[in-house]
Design a protein around this motif. Structure first.
Motif, PDB file in Angstrom:
ATOM      1  N   MET A   1       0.827  -1.201   0.000  1.00  0.00           N
ATOM      2  CA  MET A   1       0.000   0.000   0.000  1.00  0.00           C
ATOM      3  C   MET A   1       0.863   1.254   0.000  1.00  0.00           C
ATOM      4  N   HIS A   2       2.047   1.171  -0.584  1.00  0.00           N
ATOM      5  CA  HIS A   2       2.928   2.330  -0.632  1.00  0.00           C
ATOM      6  C   HIS A   2       2.405   3.322  -1.667  1.00  0.00           C
ATOM      7  N   LEU A  68       2.585  -7.690   4.081  1.00  0.00           N
ATOM      8  CA  LEU A  68       2.453  -7.242   5.467  1.00  0.00           C
ATOM      9  C   LEU A  68       2.587  -5.725   5.559  1.00  0.00           C
ATOM     10  N   LEU A  69       1.742  -5.097   6.358  1.00  0.00           N
ATOM     11  CA  LEU A  69       1.930  -3.687   6.697  1.00  0.00           C
ATOM     12  C   LEU A  69       2.770  -3.561   7.961  1.00  0.00           C
ATOM     13  N   GLY A  70       2.490  -4.388   8.957  1.00  0.00           N
ATOM     14  CA  GLY A  70       3.387  -4.504  10.104  1.00  0.00           C
ATOM     15  C   GLY A  70       3.030  -3.720  11.341  1.00  0.00           C
ATOM     16  N   GLY A  71       2.020  -2.846  11.255  1.00  0.00           N
ATOM     17  CA  GLY A  71       1.693  -2.046  12.425  1.00  0.00           C
ATOM     18  C   GLY A  71       1.232  -2.874  13.610  1.00  0.00           C
ATOM     19  N   ALA A  72       0.369  -3.854  13.357  1.00  0.00           N
ATOM     20  CA  ALA A  72      -0.123  -4.705  14.445  1.00  0.00           C
ATOM     21  C   ALA A  72       1.010  -5.504  15.065  1.00  0.00           C
ATOM     22  N   LEU A  73       1.847  -6.086  14.228  1.00  0.00           N
ATOM     23  CA  LEU A  73       2.960  -6.894  14.717  1.00  0.00           C
ATOM     24  C   LEU A  73       3.898  -6.068  15.593  1.00  0.00           C
ATOM     25  N   VAL A 108       2.016  10.780   3.883  1.00  0.00           N
ATOM     26  CA  VAL A 108       0.800  10.000   3.651  1.00  0.00           C
ATOM     27  C   VAL A 108       1.028   8.547   4.047  1.00  0.00           C
ATOM     28  N   ASN A 109       2.151   7.988   3.632  1.00  0.00           N
ATOM     29  CA  ASN A 109       2.436   6.585   3.928  1.00  0.00           C
ATOM     30  C   ASN A 109       2.617   6.333   5.420  1.00  0.00           C
ATOM     31  N   ILE A 110       3.290   7.253   6.110  1.00  0.00           N
ATOM     32  CA  ILE A 110       3.455   7.083   7.557  1.00  0.00           C
ATOM     33  C   ILE A 110       2.105   7.203   8.261  1.00  0.00           C
ATOM     34  N   THR A 111       1.306   8.184   7.846  1.00  0.00           N
ATOM     35  CA  THR A 111      -0.019   8.348   8.445  1.00  0.00           C
ATOM     36  C   THR A 111      -0.874   7.102   8.236  1.00  0.00           C
ATOM     37  N   ASP A 112      -0.808   6.544   7.032  1.00  0.00           N
ATOM     38  CA  ASP A 112      -1.670   5.424   6.676  1.00  0.00           C
ATOM     39  C   ASP A 112      -1.135   4.088   7.171  1.00  0.00           C
ATOM     40  N   MET A 113       0.134   3.804   6.883  1.00  0.00           N
ATOM     41  CA  MET A 113       0.678   2.474   7.152  1.00  0.00           C
ATOM     42  C   MET A 113       1.293   2.325   8.539  1.00  0.00           C
ATOM     43  N   ALA A 114       1.797   3.414   9.101  1.00  0.00           N
ATOM     44  CA  ALA A 114       2.420   3.324  10.429  1.00  0.00           C
ATOM     45  C   ALA A 114       1.450   3.709  11.536  1.00  0.00           C
ATOM     46  N   ILE A 115       0.847   4.887  11.414  1.00  0.00           N
ATOM     47  CA  ILE A 115       0.010   5.402  12.501  1.00  0.00           C
ATOM     48  C   ILE A 115      -1.332   4.662  12.560  1.00  0.00           C
ATOM     49  N   ALA A 147      -4.870  -7.551  13.737  1.00  0.00           N
ATOM     50  CA  ALA A 147      -4.206  -7.405  12.447  1.00  0.00           C
ATOM     51  C   ALA A 147      -5.207  -7.407  11.298  1.00  0.00           C
ATOM     52  N   VAL A 148      -6.210  -8.282  11.388  1.00  0.00           N
ATOM     53  CA  VAL A 148      -7.247  -8.323  10.345  1.00  0.00           C
ATOM     54  C   VAL A 148      -7.903  -6.958  10.170  1.00  0.00           C
ATOM     55  N   LEU A 149      -8.249  -6.320  11.283  1.00  0.00           N
ATOM     56  CA  LEU A 149      -8.976  -5.050  11.221  1.00  0.00           C
ATOM     57  C   LEU A 149      -8.086  -3.877  10.857  1.00  0.00           C
ATOM     58  N   SER A 150      -6.798  -3.962  11.143  1.00  0.00           N
ATOM     59  CA  SER A 150      -5.908  -2.829  10.894  1.00  0.00           C
ATOM     60  C   SER A 150      -5.715  -2.544   9.414  1.00  0.00           C
ATOM     61  N   VAL A 151      -5.762  -3.574   8.577  1.00  0.00           N
ATOM     62  CA  VAL A 151      -5.488  -3.374   7.148  1.00  0.00           C
ATOM     63  C   VAL A 151      -6.645  -2.669   6.431  1.00  0.00           C
ATOM     64  N   PRO A 152      -7.892  -3.132   6.539  1.00  0.00           N
ATOM     65  CA  PRO A 152      -8.968  -2.343   5.924  1.00  0.00           C
ATOM     66  C   PRO A 152      -9.105  -0.951   6.537  1.00  0.00           C
TER      67      PRO A 152
END
Length: 351
Positions: A1-2, A68-73, A108-115, A147-152
């Motif tokens: 999702m980059h 993997l996005l990785g935020g949950a992990l 945008v990527n940090i806001t979306d994929m990290a935060i 993790a399931v919920l974090s991606v959508p």
């Protein structure tokens, strides 16, 4: 999702950059509380592992892949503040060295994929842990659901950002439907990777999993025929158990995944790329500022063998990420130690 350069206009990209910078600043402060003797040695490794696993795109639908996005992990293993920093370090390395994710879109990527992923996942995880039985298996189950919920959730945030600052005139309803639909499927893959990793660490070293702390029930004593809580024991010092074995195991695993297994990853476009192409929101994509990087597109320049080129790039990426991440977290840990020592000094000796 980059998100690449050109998807989001300059004003919204700048606003997202401000949000990301603020969140990183807050996380730097919060991470100093999380980075103790157990968390600090592993935080850089977690960032490197996320980098490695993000190279392993897996098929989710016809002509579409996910990663993997990785935020949950990260949030569950080392804490939410440190988790935001882990994913942010990965995104920075990918953008600067590998031309993956636009530099103007870094906010945008940090806001979306990290935060987004970290905050959503950790809130869901903590809520589930409070209601599930206090067992190790509950940590794995809660990790999967979070993790399931974090991606959508990240897909929803991207859609909202695109609705405000998208550079093409497309139906936001169609974008939202496509993004959420495909990322629900990707979320299942994310959940499987997260649950397996967290479960593996909990099985051998539960003391190293931030989200598993406080899992044990208080000791009960039978007094006068009734069960009462035992008096709280004095806090024992953190066990001087070596992190070396798990650190080496994690690093070797990351190197193998990035250097060898990544060659067999799906070549199909990921969820965002597929939706962008199908919906026409990629028509104004700009060339990456690091397109001429020696490691652009996860290959080593002038190395003609595709397997060798990709493997070397993956190994270099893991190495750079673990060094950069460990350096940042070591500095934060050292600052926390210095501040703690300063507060213990008599008032007249403090600087």
């Amino acid at each position: 999702m980059h998100v690449p350069d050109g998807f989001i206009n300059a004003p919204v990209s700048a606003a997202a950059g401000v949000v990301a910078a603020g969140a990183v600043a807050v996380s730097l402060r919060g991470a100093r509380r999380e980075l103790d003797e157990r968390t600090a040695p592993l935080a850089g490794l977690v960032a490197a592992f996320i980098f490695a696993v993000q190279m392993l795109n897996f098929p989710v639908a016809a002509g579409t892949s996910g990663h993997l996005l990785g935020g949950a992990l990260a949030a569950i293993l080392v804490g939410p503040y440190t988790g935001v920093l882990c994913v942010s370090v990965v995104l920075l390395m990918q953008g600067v060295l590998f031309a993956d994710g636009g530099l103007t879109a870094l906010g945008v990527n940090i806001t979306d994929m990290a935060i987004t992923t970290t905050v959503v996942a950790y809130l869901v995880f903590r809520g589930l842990v409070k209601v599930l039985p206090r067992k190790r298996r509950s940590i794995t189950v809660a990790s999967f659901v979070a993790a399931v919920l974090s991606v959508p959730a990240a897909a929803v945030v991207f859609t909202l950002i695109y609705a405000v600052g998208g550079t093409t005139d497309v139906s936001i309803g169609k974008v939202a439907t496509a993004m959420i639909g495909v990322h629900v499927l990707i979320g299942v893959g994310e959940a499987a990777i997260t649950a397996l990793t967290v479960g593996a660490v909990v099985a051998v070293r539960p003391d190293l999993v931030y989200g598993a702390r406080g899992l044990t029930r208080p000791l009960k004593l039978k007094v006068g025929g009734e069960l009462v809580d035992a008096p709280a024991a004095a806090p024992a010092p953190v066990a001087a158990r070596s992190h070396r074995k798990i650190w080496i195991t994690g690093l070797v695993t990351s190197l193998v995944l990035a250097g060898f297994v990544s060659f067999y990853a799906s070549a199909s476009p990921d969820g965002l790329e597929k939706v962008a192409h199908d919906q026409g929101i990629d028509s104004k994509t700009e060339e990456h500022a690091s397109a001429d990087s020696p490691l652009a597109d996860y290959g080593v320049k002038d190395v003609t063998d595709a397997r060798l080129s990709g493997g070397l790039a993956g190994i270099i990426g893991v190495g750079v990420t673990v060094v950069a991440g460990s350096g940042i977290f070591w500095a934060l840990r050292r600052r926390r130690t210095s501040e703690a020592a300063a507060t213990e000094l008599p008032a007249d000796e403090r600087v």
